[in-house]
Scaffold this motif. Structure first.
Motif, PDB file in Angstrom:
ATOM      1  N   LYS A 114      55.402  60.196  19.200  1.00 17.07           N
ATOM      2  CA  LYS A 114      54.106  59.502  19.200  1.00 17.07           C
ATOM      3  C   LYS A 114      52.988  60.443  19.624  1.00 17.07           C
ATOM      4  O   LYS A 114      51.913  60.457  19.024  1.00 17.07           O
ATOM      5  N   ALA A 115      53.215  61.243  20.654  1.00 21.79           N
ATOM      6  CA  ALA A 115      52.189  62.164  21.158  1.00 21.79           C
ATOM      7  C   ALA A 115      51.819  63.211  20.107  1.00 21.79           C
ATOM      8  O   ALA A 115      50.662  63.621  20.011  1.00 21.79           O
ATOM      9  N   LEU A 116      52.804  63.640  19.329  1.00 20.72           N
ATOM     10  CA  LEU A 116      52.569  64.659  18.300  1.00 20.72           C
ATOM     11  C   LEU A 116      52.236  64.044  16.937  1.00 20.72           C
ATOM     12  O   LEU A 116      52.001  64.780  15.971  1.00 20.72           O
ATOM     13  N   GLU A 117      52.254  62.716  16.881  1.00 23.59           N
ATOM     14  CA  GLU A 117      51.950  61.977  15.655  1.00 23.59           C
ATOM     15  C   GLU A 117      52.857  62.385  14.491  1.00 23.59           C
ATOM     16  O   GLU A 117      52.408  62.702  13.396  1.00 23.59           O
ATOM     17  N   VAL A 118      54.159  62.388  14.796  1.00 24.25           N
ATOM     18  CA  VAL A 118      55.185  62.645  13.778  1.00 24.25           C
ATOM     19  C   VAL A 118      56.288  61.608  13.943  1.00 24.25           C
ATOM     20  O   VAL A 118      56.340  60.906  14.947  1.00 24.25           O
ATOM     21  N   GLU A 119      57.162  61.533  12.960  1.00 23.77           N
ATOM     22  CA  GLU A 119      58.314  60.639  13.070  1.00 23.77           C
ATOM     23  C   GLU A 119      59.405  61.312  13.891  1.00 23.77           C
ATOM     24  O   GLU A 119      59.528  62.548  13.895  1.00 23.77           O
ATOM     25  N   VAL A 120      60.201  60.505  14.572  1.00 26.46           N
ATOM     26  CA  VAL A 120      61.296  61.030  15.399  1.00 26.46           C
ATOM     27  C   VAL A 120      62.188  61.958  14.587  1.00 26.46           C
ATOM     28  O   VAL A 120      62.586  63.013  15.058  1.00 26.46           O
ATOM     29  N   LYS A 121      62.462  61.593  13.347  1.00 24.84           N
ATOM     30  CA  LYS A 121      63.368  62.403  12.522  1.00 24.84           C
ATOM     31  C   LYS A 121      62.845  63.819  12.307  1.00 24.84           C
ATOM     32  O   LYS A 121      63.614  64.730  12.056  1.00 24.84           O
ATOM     33  N   ASN A 122      61.526  64.002  12.440  1.00 27.73           N
ATOM     34  CA  ASN A 122      60.959  65.350  12.289  1.00 27.73           C
ATOM     35  C   ASN A 122      61.170  66.214  13.535  1.00 27.73           C
ATOM     36  O   ASN A 122      61.005  67.428  13.468  1.00 27.73           O
ATOM     37  N   ALA A 158      50.808  67.044  27.366  1.00 35.84           N
ATOM     38  CA  ALA A 158      51.121  66.451  28.669  1.00 35.84           C
ATOM     39  C   ALA A 158      50.199  65.273  28.970  1.00 35.84           C
ATOM     40  O   ALA A 158      50.657  64.227  29.458  1.00 35.84           O
ATOM     41  N   LYS A 159      48.920  65.413  28.655  1.00 36.26           N
ATOM     42  CA  LYS A 159      47.972  64.312  28.871  1.00 36.26           C
ATOM     43  C   LYS A 159      48.341  63.097  28.030  1.00 36.26           C
ATOM     44  O   LYS A 159      48.290  61.967  28.502  1.00 36.26           O
ATOM     45  N   ARG A 160      48.725  63.345  26.792  1.00 38.17           N
ATOM     46  CA  ARG A 160      49.126  62.242  25.908  1.00 38.17           C
ATOM     47  C   ARG A 160      50.370  61.527  26.420  1.00 38.17           C
ATOM     48  O   ARG A 160      50.549  60.332  26.203  1.00 38.17           O
ATOM     49  N   LEU A 161      51.248  62.287  27.073  1.00 37.89           N
ATOM     50  CA  LEU A 161      52.494  61.726  27.601  1.00 37.89           C
ATOM     51  C   LEU A 161      52.353  61.220  29.030  1.00 37.89           C
ATOM     52  O   LEU A 161      53.263  60.586  29.554  1.00 37.89           O
ATOM     53  N   ASN A 162      51.248  61.577  29.670  1.00 39.14           N
ATOM     54  CA  ASN A 162      51.028  61.249  31.077  1.00 39.14           C
ATOM     55  C   ASN A 162      52.106  61.890  31.974  1.00 39.14           C
ATOM     56  O   ASN A 162      52.708  61.242  32.828  1.00 39.14           O
ATOM     57  N   VAL A 163      52.346  63.192  31.711  1.00 38.16           N
ATOM     58  CA  VAL A 163      53.294  63.984  32.501  1.00 38.16           C
ATOM     59  C   VAL A 163      52.613  65.304  32.860  1.00 38.16           C
ATOM     60  O   VAL A 163      51.544  65.633  32.349  1.00 38.16           O
ATOM     61  N   HIS A 164      53.247  66.091  33.712  1.00 36.17           N
ATOM     62  CA  HIS A 164      52.717  67.402  34.088  1.00 36.17           C
ATOM     63  C   HIS A 164      53.006  68.401  32.972  1.00 36.17           C
ATOM     64  O   HIS A 164      54.020  68.303  32.281  1.00 36.17           O
ATOM     65  N   ARG A 165      52.128  69.381  32.834  1.00 34.84           N
ATOM     66  CA  ARG A 165      52.301  70.402  31.792  1.00 34.84           C
ATOM     67  C   ARG A 165      53.631  71.132  31.926  1.00 34.84           C
ATOM     68  O   ARG A 165      54.258  71.500  30.943  1.00 34.84           O
ATOM     69  N   SER A 166      54.098  71.318  33.153  1.00 38.24           N
ATOM     70  CA  SER A 166      55.369  72.027  33.357  1.00 38.24           C
ATOM     71  C   SER A 166      56.547  71.254  32.743  1.00 38.24           C
ATOM     72  O   SER A 166      57.554  71.860  32.371  1.00 38.24           O
ATOM     73  N   TYR A 167      56.413  69.927  32.644  1.00 40.28           N
ATOM     74  CA  TYR A 167      57.477  69.136  32.003  1.00 40.28           C
ATOM     75  C   TYR A 167      57.545  69.472  30.514  1.00 40.28           C
ATOM     76  O   TYR A 167      58.627  69.673  29.959  1.00 40.28           O
ATOM     77  N   VAL A 168      56.377  69.561  29.880  1.00 48.04           N
ATOM     78  CA  VAL A 168      56.330  69.917  28.456  1.00 48.04           C
ATOM     79  C   VAL A 168      56.898  71.319  28.267  1.00 48.04           C
ATOM     80  O   VAL A 168      57.681  71.564  27.346  1.00 48.04           O
ATOM     81  N   SER A 169      56.550  72.236  29.166  1.00 49.07           N
ATOM     82  CA  SER A 169      57.076  73.589  29.106  1.00 49.07           C
ATOM     83  C   SER A 169      58.604  73.587  29.205  1.00 49.07           C
ATOM     84  O   SER A 169      59.288  74.283  28.450  1.00 49.07           O
ATOM     85  N   GLY A 170      59.145  72.808  30.123  1.00 54.18           N
ATOM     86  CA  GLY A 170      60.600  72.714  30.287  1.00 54.18           C
ATOM     87  C   GLY A 170      61.292  72.166  29.046  1.00 54.18           C
ATOM     88  O   GLY A 170      62.368  72.633  28.665  1.00 54.18           O
TER      89      GLY A 170
END
Length: 68
Positions: free
Chosen positions: A57-65, A27-39
Motif C-alpha cells: 500500500k505504501a509503495l502503491e503496488v500489488e502484493v504480488k509485485n 517510513a512516514k507512509r507506514l508510520n514506522v522509523h526509517r531504520s525499520y525500512v532500512s532493516g
C-alpha cells in the motif's frame, strides 16, 4: 538463491527508488522509523504478511509485485 526476506527487501528497494522515494518517505507512509525500512531492505528483518501488505500500500503496488 536469496532467502525470501533478502529478496523481498531488494524488491522493496528497487520499487522505492524507481518511484523516487526515500526510506524516510516510506517510513512516514507506514508510520514506522526509517531504520525499520532500512532493516527490511537489507533483509535483516523478517516481515509478517500484514507488513508485506502495508509495504504494498505504501509503495502503491500489488502484493504480488513485492514477492516474486
Amino acid at each position: 538463491m536469496l532467502e525470501i526476506s533478502k529478496k523481498f527487501g531488494k524488491t522493496v528497494r528497487k520499487i522505492r527508488l524507481r518511484k523516487e522515494l526515500s526510506q524516510g518517505d516510506v517510513a512516514k507512509r507506514l508510520n514506522v522509523h526509517r531504520s525499520y525500512v532500512s532493516g527490511i531492505e537489507r533483509g535483516i528483518r523478517n516481515p509478517s504478511l500484514k507488513v508485506v501488505e502495508r509495504f504494498a500500500k505504501a509503495l502503491e503496488v500489488e502484493v504480488k509485485n513485492l514477492i516474486k
